[in-house]
Design a protein around this motif. Structure first.
Motif, PDB file in Angstrom:
ATOM      1  N   THR A   8      -6.324  -4.985   3.580  1.00 50.94           N
ATOM      2  CA  THR A   8      -5.828  -5.015   2.205  1.00 50.94           C
ATOM      3  C   THR A   8      -6.380  -3.856   1.387  1.00 50.94           C
ATOM      4  O   THR A   8      -5.703  -3.322   0.503  1.00 50.94           O
ATOM      5  CB  THR A   8      -6.222  -6.344   1.538  1.00 50.94           C
ATOM      6  N   TRP A   9      -7.632  -3.489   1.700  1.00 55.32           N
ATOM      7  CA  TRP A   9      -8.304  -2.429   0.950  1.00 55.32           C
ATOM      8  C   TRP A   9      -8.723  -1.308   1.905  1.00 55.32           C
ATOM      9  O   TRP A   9      -9.877  -1.175   2.261  1.00 55.32           O
ATOM     10  CB  TRP A   9      -9.526  -2.989   0.220  1.00 55.32           C
ATOM     11  N   PRO A  10      -7.748  -0.490   2.342  1.00 61.91           N
ATOM     12  CA  PRO A  10      -8.078   0.628   3.235  1.00 61.91           C
ATOM     13  C   PRO A  10      -8.985   1.648   2.552  1.00 61.91           C
ATOM     14  O   PRO A  10      -9.104   1.679   1.321  1.00 61.91           O
ATOM     15  CB  PRO A  10      -6.715   1.227   3.579  1.00 61.91           C
ATOM     16  N   LEU A  11      -9.593   2.502   3.361  1.00 63.66           N
ATOM     17  CA  LEU A  11     -10.587   3.440   2.861  1.00 63.66           C
ATOM     18  C   LEU A  11     -10.056   4.323   1.742  1.00 63.66           C
ATOM     19  O   LEU A  11     -10.744   4.545   0.737  1.00 63.66           O
ATOM     20  CB  LEU A  11     -11.100   4.309   4.020  1.00 63.66           C
ATOM     21  N   HIS A  12      -8.853   4.822   1.866  1.00 69.27           N
ATOM     22  CA  HIS A  12      -8.324   5.731   0.832  1.00 69.27           C
ATOM     23  C   HIS A  12      -8.153   5.007  -0.501  1.00 69.27           C
ATOM     24  O   HIS A  12      -8.319   5.601  -1.574  1.00 69.27           O
ATOM     25  CB  HIS A  12      -6.992   6.347   1.280  1.00 69.27           C
ATOM     26  N   ARG A  13      -7.864   3.719  -0.447  1.00 66.34           N
ATOM     27  CA  ARG A  13      -7.705   2.941  -1.678  1.00 66.34           C
ATOM     28  C   ARG A  13      -9.065   2.704  -2.347  1.00 66.34           C
ATOM     29  O   ARG A  13      -9.201   2.810  -3.565  1.00 66.34           O
ATOM     30  CB  ARG A  13      -7.018   1.613  -1.363  1.00 66.34           C
ATOM     31  N   ILE A  14     -10.064   2.399  -1.529  1.00 70.10           N
ATOM     32  CA  ILE A  14     -11.427   2.218  -2.053  1.00 70.10           C
ATOM     33  C   ILE A  14     -11.931   3.511  -2.666  1.00 70.10           C
ATOM     34  O   ILE A  14     -12.521   3.524  -3.757  1.00 70.10           O
ATOM     35  CB  ILE A  14     -12.379   1.744  -0.941  1.00 70.10           C
ATOM     36  N   LYS A  15     -11.707   4.630  -1.986  1.00 73.73           N
ATOM     37  CA  LYS A  15     -12.146   5.922  -2.510  1.00 73.73           C
ATOM     38  C   LYS A  15     -11.498   6.220  -3.857  1.00 73.73           C
ATOM     39  O   LYS A  15     -12.139   6.746  -4.770  1.00 73.73           O
ATOM     40  CB  LYS A  15     -11.822   7.042  -1.517  1.00 73.73           C
ATOM     41  N   GLY A  16     -10.222   5.859  -3.987  1.00 71.81           N
ATOM     42  CA  GLY A  16      -9.530   6.084  -5.242  1.00 71.81           C
ATOM     43  C   GLY A  16     -10.136   5.282  -6.384  1.00 71.81           C
ATOM     44  O   GLY A  16     -10.282   5.786  -7.503  1.00 71.81           O
ATOM     45  N   LEU A  17     -10.512   4.032  -6.099  1.00 79.31           N
ATOM     46  CA  LEU A  17     -11.148   3.198  -7.122  1.00 79.31           C
ATOM     47  C   LEU A  17     -12.532   3.737  -7.492  1.00 79.31           C
ATOM     48  O   LEU A  17     -12.897   3.791  -8.664  1.00 79.31           O
ATOM     49  CB  LEU A  17     -11.261   1.759  -6.624  1.00 79.31           C
ATOM     50  N   LEU A  18     -13.309   4.113  -6.479  1.00 75.10           N
ATOM     51  CA  LEU A  18     -14.646   4.643  -6.746  1.00 75.10           C
ATOM     52  C   LEU A  18     -14.595   5.935  -7.553  1.00 75.10           C
ATOM     53  O   LEU A  18     -15.461   6.184  -8.395  1.00 75.10           O
ATOM     54  CB  LEU A  18     -15.394   4.881  -5.429  1.00 75.10           C
ATOM     55  N   ALA A  19     -13.589   6.744  -7.303  1.00 67.68           N
ATOM     56  CA  ALA A  19     -13.461   8.014  -8.027  1.00 67.68           C
ATOM     57  C   ALA A  19     -13.198   7.797  -9.512  1.00 67.68           C
ATOM     58  O   ALA A  19     -13.369   8.712 -10.318  1.00 67.68           O
ATOM     59  CB  ALA A  19     -12.353   8.866  -7.419  1.00 67.68           C
ATOM     60  N   GLY A  20     -12.815   6.574  -9.890  1.00 69.49           N
ATOM     61  CA  GLY A  20     -12.615   6.256 -11.288  1.00 69.49           C
ATOM     62  C   GLY A  20     -13.895   5.927 -12.027  1.00 69.49           C
ATOM     63  O   GLY A  20     -13.886   5.762 -13.250  1.00 69.49           O
ATOM     64  N   VAL A  21     -15.009   5.819 -11.303  1.00 74.34           N
ATOM     65  CA  VAL A  21     -16.317   5.566 -11.903  1.00 74.34           C
ATOM     66  C   VAL A  21     -17.006   6.907 -12.114  1.00 74.34           C
ATOM     67  O   VAL A  21     -17.135   7.688 -11.164  1.00 74.34           O
ATOM     68  CB  VAL A  21     -17.184   4.666 -10.991  1.00 74.34           C
ATOM     69  N   PRO A  22     -17.441   7.240 -13.334  1.00 69.04           N
ATOM     70  CA  PRO A  22     -17.995   8.572 -13.600  1.00 69.04           C
ATOM     71  C   PRO A  22     -19.076   9.006 -12.621  1.00 69.04           C
ATOM     72  O   PRO A  22     -19.079  10.161 -12.183  1.00 69.04           O
ATOM     73  CB  PRO A  22     -18.543   8.434 -15.024  1.00 69.04           C
ATOM     74  N   LEU A  85     -21.007 -13.666 -23.938  1.00 72.59           N
ATOM     75  CA  LEU A  85     -21.709 -12.661 -24.727  1.00 72.59           C
ATOM     76  C   LEU A  85     -20.952 -11.342 -24.795  1.00 72.59           C
ATOM     77  O   LEU A  85     -21.031 -10.615 -25.786  1.00 72.59           O
ATOM     78  CB  LEU A  85     -23.097 -12.400 -24.130  1.00 72.59           C
ATOM     79  N   ASN A  86     -20.253 -11.045 -23.710  1.00 79.64           N
ATOM     80  CA  ASN A  86     -19.649  -9.722 -23.619  1.00 79.64           C
ATOM     81  C   ASN A  86     -18.653  -9.727 -22.468  1.00 79.64           C
ATOM     82  O   ASN A  86     -18.609 -10.670 -21.665  1.00 79.64           O
ATOM     83  CB  ASN A  86     -20.737  -8.671 -23.362  1.00 79.64           C
ATOM     84  N   TYR A  87     -17.876  -8.648 -22.377  1.00 77.05           N
ATOM     85  CA  TYR A  87     -16.965  -8.461 -21.250  1.00 77.05           C
ATOM     86  C   TYR A  87     -17.255  -7.109 -20.599  1.00 77.05           C
ATOM     87  O   TYR A  87     -17.693  -6.169 -21.268  1.00 77.05           O
ATOM     88  CB  TYR A  87     -15.510  -8.525 -21.706  1.00 77.05           C
ATOM     89  N   ILE A  88     -17.025  -7.033 -19.314  1.00 78.16           N
ATOM     90  CA  ILE A  88     -17.224  -5.804 -18.547  1.00 78.16           C
ATOM     91  C   ILE A  88     -15.865  -5.331 -18.055  1.00 78.16           C
ATOM     92  O   ILE A  88     -15.095  -6.117 -17.485  1.00 78.16           O
ATOM     93  CB  ILE A  88     -18.179  -6.038 -17.363  1.00 78.16           C
ATOM     94  N   SER A  89     -15.569  -4.063 -18.290  1.00 79.39           N
ATOM     95  CA  SER A  89     -14.275  -3.477 -17.943  1.00 79.39           C
ATOM     96  C   SER A  89     -14.419  -2.500 -16.782  1.00 79.39           C
ATOM     97  O   SER A  89     -15.527  -2.041 -16.473  1.00 79.39           O
ATOM     98  CB  SER A  89     -13.695  -2.754 -19.166  1.00 79.39           C
ATOM     99  N   PRO A  90     -13.315  -2.152 -16.121  1.00 85.30           N
ATOM    100  CA  PRO A  90     -13.376  -1.218 -14.990  1.00 85.30           C
ATOM    101  C   PRO A  90     -14.055   0.096 -15.351  1.00 85.30           C
ATOM    102  O   PRO A  90     -13.854   0.645 -16.436  1.00 85.30           O
ATOM    103  CB  PRO A  90     -11.902  -1.004 -14.638  1.00 85.30           C
ATOM    104  N   GLY A  91     -14.869   0.580 -14.436  1.00 82.88           N
ATOM    105  CA  GLY A  91     -15.617   1.818 -14.633  1.00 82.88           C
ATOM    106  C   GLY A  91     -17.008   1.594 -15.164  1.00 82.88           C
ATOM    107  O   GLY A  91     -17.840   2.504 -15.138  1.00 82.88           O
TER     108      GLY A  91
END
Length: 219
Positions: A8-22, A85-91
């Motif tokens: 469901t989560w191939p390597l290229h998809r994971i890399k794309g998500l991680l690249a969205g984190v500064p 208390l708070n919410y956490i968003s992507p990134g």
């Protein structure tokens, strides 16, 4: 919460998500091999609505990154209803304070009920805590890691300072030394390591004596 399935989560998809984190994006731009090392040492997790990611009082030594979905930060008090208390968003990064201070988690974090699926990455602090060991991650990667920690904690403290400029922590914040030496060196890494721990202690002190609200960075 479970490990991300490679179908469901191939390597290229994971890399794309991680690249969205500064932090991951910065390492990717600096050194693709170091990005791959980060990927190899991260756990990628998938969680559903209501799943607990971190439980208040638990101890672990990991830093977390939200890649997809939304998380709710909950305060648990005996014989009282849980309070958001708070919410956490992507990134966003979370789990910093307990990781640096080696203390139990101060809040429970769950996948928000309105979120169909959350995807997270976590990495053990053991790979970064020894600032003299570059066997896994390079000096440049560790500098990026500690720049991230210092920036995130200082930003929260600055938001709180604007909310309550007379808080007792404000004067202590001004005393945290800023590094003015040569960049990209062992000396800078040592300074950032020290700053991260000092700022974490100040933010915890602020969290323990809130007066006019502010941005509480917990867990």
């Amino acid at each position: 919460m479970k490990q991300a399935d490679s179908t469901t989560w191939p390597l290229h998809r994971i890399k794309g998500l991680l690249a969205g984190v500064p932090f991951f994006n910065e390492v990717l731009r600096q050194d693709a091999q170091q990005f791959d090392a980060l990927l190899a040492h991260c756990e990628v997790l998938v969680a559903g609505p209501g799943d607990t990611v971190i439980r208040q009082g638990d101890g672990d030594n990991c830093l977390y990154f939200l890649l997809r979905g939304q998380l709710a930060v909950m305060a648990e008090q005996p014989q009282q209803r849980e309070q958001v208390l708070n919410y956490i968003s992507p990134g966003e990064v979370f789990g910093t304070l307990a990781m640096l201070r080696e203390t139990p988690r101060s809040a429970t974090i769950r996948v928000d009920d309105a979120t169909r699926e959350a995807v997270l990455a976590r990495i053990d602090y053991v790979f970064f805590s020894n600032i003299r060991d570059f066997s896994v991650f390079s000096l440049e990667t560790k500098l990026s890691f500690y720049h991230m920690l210092v920036h995130n904690i200082r930003w929260t403290l600055e938001v709180n300072r604007m909310q309550d400029p007379d808080h007792e922590v404000v004067s202590l914040l001004r005393k945290v030394p800023m590094y003015t030496g040569e960049r990209g060196t062992d000396a800078e890494l040592e300074a950032l390591h020290g700053q991260a721990h000092m700022l974490a202690e100040l933010l915890c002190r602020w969290n323990e004596t809130p007066t006019q609200g502010g941005a509480m960075q917990l867990t």
